[in-house]
Design a protein around this motif. Structure first.
Motif, mmCIF file in Angstrom:
data_model
loop_
_atom_site.group_PDB
_atom_site.id
_atom_site.type_symbol
_atom_site.label_atom_id
_atom_site.label_comp_id
_atom_site.label_asym_id
_atom_site.label_seq_id
_atom_site.Cartn_x
_atom_site.Cartn_y
_atom_site.Cartn_z
ATOM 1 N N ASP A 43 -10.927 45.159 -123.759
ATOM 2 C CA ASP A 43 -9.494 45.169 -124.057
ATOM 3 C C ASP A 43 -8.703 44.249 -123.132
ATOM 4 O O ASP A 43 -7.661 43.715 -123.523
ATOM 5 N N ALA A 44 -9.187 44.069 -121.916
ATOM 6 C CA ALA A 44 -8.502 43.149 -121.005
ATOM 7 C C ALA A 44 -8.532 41.730 -121.572
ATOM 8 O O ALA A 44 -7.526 41.007 -121.523
ATOM 9 N N PHE A 45 -9.645 41.318 -122.127
ATOM 10 C CA PHE A 45 -9.751 39.978 -122.701
ATOM 11 C C PHE A 45 -8.984 39.850 -124.015
ATOM 12 O O PHE A 45 -8.546 38.765 -124.395
ATOM 13 N N LEU A 46 -8.805 40.972 -124.704
ATOM 14 C CA LEU A 46 -8.061 40.944 -125.971
ATOM 15 C C LEU A 46 -6.562 41.116 -125.756
ATOM 16 O O LEU A 46 -5.783 41.016 -126.708
ATOM 17 N N GLY A 47 -6.165 41.383 -124.517
ATOM 18 C CA GLY A 47 -4.746 41.601 -124.255
ATOM 19 C C GLY A 47 -4.241 42.930 -124.781
ATOM 20 O O GLY A 47 -3.043 43.109 -125.022
ATOM 21 N N ARG A 48 -5.154 43.896 -124.944
ATOM 22 C CA ARG A 48 -4.790 45.215 -125.435
ATOM 23 C C ARG A 48 -4.569 46.161 -124.262
ATOM 24 O O ARG A 48 -5.137 45.977 -123.189
ATOM 25 N N PRO A 49 -3.751 47.209 -124.460
ATOM 26 C CA PRO A 49 -3.541 48.188 -123.375
ATOM 27 C C PRO A 49 -4.857 48.858 -122.989
ATOM 28 O O PRO A 49 -5.695 49.164 -123.851
ATOM 29 N N ILE A 50 -5.058 49.068 -121.704
ATOM 30 C CA ILE A 50 -6.250 49.753 -121.211
ATOM 31 C C ILE A 50 -5.921 51.224 -121.031
ATOM 32 O O ILE A 50 -5.058 51.585 -120.229
ATOM 33 N N THR A 51 -6.590 52.066 -121.800
ATOM 34 C CA THR A 51 -6.288 53.501 -121.782
ATOM 35 C C THR A 51 -7.375 54.328 -121.123
ATOM 36 O O THR A 51 -7.151 55.487 -120.781
ATOM 37 N N ASP A 52 -8.581 53.758 -120.956
ATOM 38 C CA ASP A 52 -9.687 54.495 -120.349
ATOM 39 C C ASP A 52 -10.293 53.663 -119.229
ATOM 40 O O ASP A 52 -10.372 52.436 -119.331
ATOM 41 N N LEU A 53 -10.726 54.336 -118.187
ATOM 42 C CA LEU A 53 -11.426 53.675 -117.096
ATOM 43 C C LEU A 53 -12.840 54.239 -117.037
ATOM 44 O O LEU A 53 -13.063 55.365 -116.568
ATOM 45 N N ASP A 54 -13.802 53.488 -117.568
ATOM 46 C CA ASP A 54 -15.198 53.907 -117.604
ATOM 47 C C ASP A 54 -16.011 53.028 -116.660
ATOM 48 O O ASP A 54 -15.877 51.800 -116.661
ATOM 49 N N THR A 69 -15.844 63.299 -104.823
ATOM 50 C CA THR A 69 -15.143 64.520 -104.398
ATOM 51 C C THR A 69 -14.135 64.269 -103.270
ATOM 52 O O THR A 69 -12.998 64.750 -103.344
ATOM 53 N N PRO A 70 -14.493 63.490 -102.233
ATOM 54 C CA PRO A 70 -13.519 63.285 -101.147
ATOM 55 C C PRO A 70 -12.304 62.434 -101.537
ATOM 56 O O PRO A 70 -11.272 62.499 -100.854
ATOM 57 N N VAL A 71 -12.421 61.636 -102.608
ATOM 58 C CA VAL A 71 -11.327 60.707 -102.946
ATOM 59 C C VAL A 71 -10.601 61.094 -104.230
ATOM 60 O O VAL A 71 -9.749 60.343 -104.707
ATOM 61 N N SER A 72 -10.906 62.245 -104.779
ATOM 62 C CA SER A 72 -10.295 62.643 -106.054
ATOM 63 C C SER A 72 -9.611 63.989 -105.936
ATOM 64 O O SER A 72 -9.912 64.784 -105.036
ATOM 65 N N GLN A 73 -8.697 64.244 -106.873
ATOM 66 C CA GLN A 73 -7.973 65.513 -106.882
ATOM 67 C C GLN A 73 -8.683 66.585 -107.688
ATOM 68 O O GLN A 73 -8.429 67.779 -107.529
ATOM 69 N N ALA A 74 -9.566 66.165 -108.596
ATOM 70 C CA ALA A 74 -10.332 67.112 -109.424
ATOM 71 C C ALA A 74 -11.589 66.415 -109.919
ATOM 72 O O ALA A 74 -11.635 65.179 -110.025
ATOM 73 N N GLN A 75 -12.622 67.217 -110.202
ATOM 74 C CA GLN A 75 -13.880 66.660 -110.704
ATOM 75 C C GLN A 75 -14.396 67.549 -111.839
ATOM 76 O O GLN A 75 -14.152 68.752 -111.846
ATOM 77 N N TRP A 76 -15.084 66.935 -112.801
ATOM 78 C CA TRP A 76 -15.710 67.673 -113.899
ATOM 79 C C TRP A 76 -17.141 67.175 -114.056
ATOM 80 O O TRP A 76 -17.379 65.961 -114.123
ATOM 81 N N ARG A 88 -10.374 62.967 -111.376
ATOM 82 C CA ARG A 88 -8.963 62.610 -111.421
ATOM 83 C C ARG A 88 -8.607 61.944 -110.103
ATOM 84 O O ARG A 88 -8.680 62.565 -109.033
ATOM 85 N N ILE A 89 -8.233 60.653 -110.170
ATOM 86 C CA ILE A 89 -7.938 59.878 -108.972
ATOM 87 C C ILE A 89 -6.597 59.191 -109.136
ATOM 88 O O ILE A 89 -6.393 58.452 -110.110
ATOM 89 N N ASP A 90 -5.704 59.442 -108.222
ATOM 90 C CA ASP A 90 -4.372 58.816 -108.262
ATOM 91 C C ASP A 90 -3.695 59.005 -109.617
ATOM 92 O O ASP A 90 -3.065 58.086 -110.154
ATOM 93 N N GLY A 91 -3.874 60.195 -110.197
ATOM 94 C CA GLY A 91 -3.203 60.500 -111.457
ATOM 95 C C GLY A 91 -3.910 60.004 -112.698
ATOM 96 O O GLY A 91 -3.422 60.217 -113.810
ATOM 97 N N GLU A 92 -5.049 59.335 -112.553
ATOM 98 C CA GLU A 92 -5.780 58.823 -113.715
ATOM 99 C C GLU A 92 -7.164 59.445 -113.789
ATOM 100 O O GLU A 92 -7.808 59.701 -112.765
ATOM 101 N N THR A 93 -7.622 59.678 -115.031
ATOM 102 C CA THR A 93 -8.964 60.224 -115.234
ATOM 103 C C THR A 93 -9.963 59.085 -115.377
ATOM 104 O O THR A 93 -9.733 58.133 -116.137
ATOM 105 N N VAL A 94 -11.052 59.176 -114.663
ATOM 106 C CA VAL A 94 -12.107 58.167 -114.724
ATOM 107 C C VAL A 94 -13.421 58.857 -115.074
ATOM 108 O O VAL A 94 -13.589 60.057 -114.825
ATOM 109 N N GLU A 95 -14.342 58.096 -115.667
ATOM 110 C CA GLU A 95 -15.688 58.600 -115.925
ATOM 111 C C GLU A 95 -16.692 57.628 -115.329
ATOM 112 O O GLU A 95 -16.587 56.414 -115.545
#
Length: 480
Positions: A43-54, A69-76, A88-95
């Motif tokens: 999506d970065a190359f297509l100029g589209r909004p980035i909604t997921d961080l994988d 765990t030490p750098v995040s507010q929550a883990q699943w 959950r890191i800095d308000g964003e969910t990552v996988e």
């Protein structure tokens, strides 16, 4: 697609800030590889909004969890068995997922999870080349073993390896190809399209819930028409939602009618345009609106079952609205849509012809009230669907219908302002009815309530005295 250099600069900024930088530093300090992968890079190359961080990494799930765990507010860790840890890191969910090199048994789409040892190997097992690119962080090195950038530039969707192997591993990828083609505006590579058609029967091993999810995502793209056409052309629609290809009614030299299939696709296009134009808090319409789009696509599915060749070369589809409503209800139930969606779509289909009687003669206020009452909370969607259903090339006829619907909407607004039509109720409630007629809760009370509601729709608001007198007259006649 935006320039490659511009996209790389954007990815560099993304990698230098927020959760990406936090994760990159943590994994690098521990001696592990980490790469942003798939959709965000594409999506970065297509100029589209980035909604997921994988991300993908050489770290094991246990190591990932220990690092985040030490750098995040929550883990699943619900995806631990498949190598995925979410945080959950800095308000964003990552996988973050461990490199994979799965194997499939050919009878289910669930892989035997096997962890891999390289980023390149992980990328080659992914669904499409444009999703098989990664950006190593913090090094900012683009990794593209399947030449996804070439396909991204060409606007082509293909599998990293032989499509027969890819779809054999996971048949859901066939539906994903169709959805991505609509979502990205890409064409499907010829060998990939052929494989979808030849392997379409294998979709049977995919759960209905996953089929529902992909179909819904397709319809919620900005321009789903091309995807629907590919769904039909590939033969997959015949297995998933056969009412759509069934709209391709045969025509003969003696009896003529519009192309119902192409008409339905045009209605879908027009409904989406109106949906976007009318979305907002005042109408309650959101975009994308899955209910509206399903109704637009399915609104004429009752026509094949009701087609009749009439004398003089005419073709009729009497009661196709009612038949179509029942067919839609059954199909959507089989596709496991929720009850609210099923009810709304089937109701819209049942009502989509109601307006066309408006142009035959002026509706009374009573008829307008009934239109609003019958539409209920689907009124705004019904406005859009009815307008979108006008696909005639006869400009005079199209203008006449448009002006007529403008008039109807104005009358609805006027009556609503005068009478609060959205919450039309009889002038007497159940307690008052029982007190006036000396009744206990019973069917008779419901019948009296229905009588007063019809009276309210026919004549508008009545005073309590007038409503009481009319109720007594009705009761006396009923019990005489």
């Amino acid at each position: 697609m935006q320039p490659v250099q511009q996209s790389l600069e954007f990815l560099g900024k993304l990698a230098a800030s927020g959760p990406v930088a936090t994760l990159a530093a943590a994994f690098a300090a521990a001696g592990h590889e980490l790469a942003l992968v798939g959709g965000p890079v594409r999506d970065a190359f297509l100029g589209r909004p980035i909604t997921d961080l994988d991300f993908t990494t050489d770290a094991t799930p246990d190591q990932i969890l220990a690092l985040v765990t030490p750098v995040s507010q929550a883990q699943w860790d619900v995806g631990r068995a498949f190598g995925t840890i979410a945080a959950r890191i800095d308000g964003e969910t990552v996988e973050i997922t461990t490199y994979r090199s799965d194997s499939y048994d050919g009878t289910t789409r669930k892989p035997a999870v096997e962890f891999g040892d390289s980023l390149e190997g992980d990328l080659r097992r992914r669904d499409f080349t444009v999703n098989a690119m990664a950006l190593r962080v913090p090094e900012l090195v683009l990794v593209d073993p399947a030449h996804g950038m070439d396909d991204l530039i060409a606007g082509v969707l293909r599998t990293p390896g032989a499509p027969e192997v890819s779809f054999g591993d996971d048949p859901l990828r066939m539906l994903r190809a169709i959805r991505f083609s609509a979502q990205l505006g890409f064409t499907v590579a010829p060998d990939t399209a052929i494989a979808i058609s030849e392997m379409r029967d294998s979709i049977g091993i995919v759960s209905i819930e996953r089929v529902n999810d992909e179909l819904s995502k397709l319809l919620k793209t900005d321009a789903p028409r091309a995807g629907v056409e590919l769904l039909v052309e590939s033969g997959l629609a015949e297995l998933i939602i056969p009412e759509i290809p069934a709209l391709q009614l045969e025509m003969d030299e003696h009896h003529h009618h519009k192309d119902v299939y192409q008409h339905s696709l045009t209605v879908l296009d027009q409904a989406i345009e109106l949906e976007k134009a009318r979305a907002g808090s005042e109408t309650g319409i959101t975009s994308p609106d899955l209910v509206l789009r399903l109704a637009a696509l399915l609104h004429d599915i009752g026509k094949p079952a009701t087609k009749r060749n009439e004398p003089g070369g005419q073709v009729s589809f009497h009661h196709h609205d009612v038949v179509g409503s029942k067919l839609a209800k059954r199909r959507l139930r089989e596709l496991r849509f929720d009850n609210d969606t099923i009810a709304a779509v089937s109701r819209l289909i049942e009502l989509h012809l109601r307006f066309f009687g408006y142009t035959d003669g002026a509706w009374t206020d009573s008829a307008v009230r009934r239109y609003v009452r019958d539409a209920g909370d689907q009124l705004q969607r019904l406005h859009i669907l009815t307008r979108a259903d006008v696909t005639t090339r006869n400009r005079r006829k199209a203008d006449r219908l448009s002006f007529a619907y403008d008039d109807l909407e104005e009358r609805i607004a006027t009556l609503a302002a005068e009478e609060e039509m959205a919450s039309v109720r009889p002038d007497l409630d159940g307690e008052q009815i029982m007190a006036i007629l000396d009744l206990k809760p019973s069917r008779a009370v419901g019948e009296a309530y229905a009588f007063l509601l019809e009276l309210r729709l026919d004549e508008g608001p009545l005073s309590e005295e007038e409503a009481t007198a009319r109720l007594k007259e009705w009761w006396a006649a009923r019990t005489a």
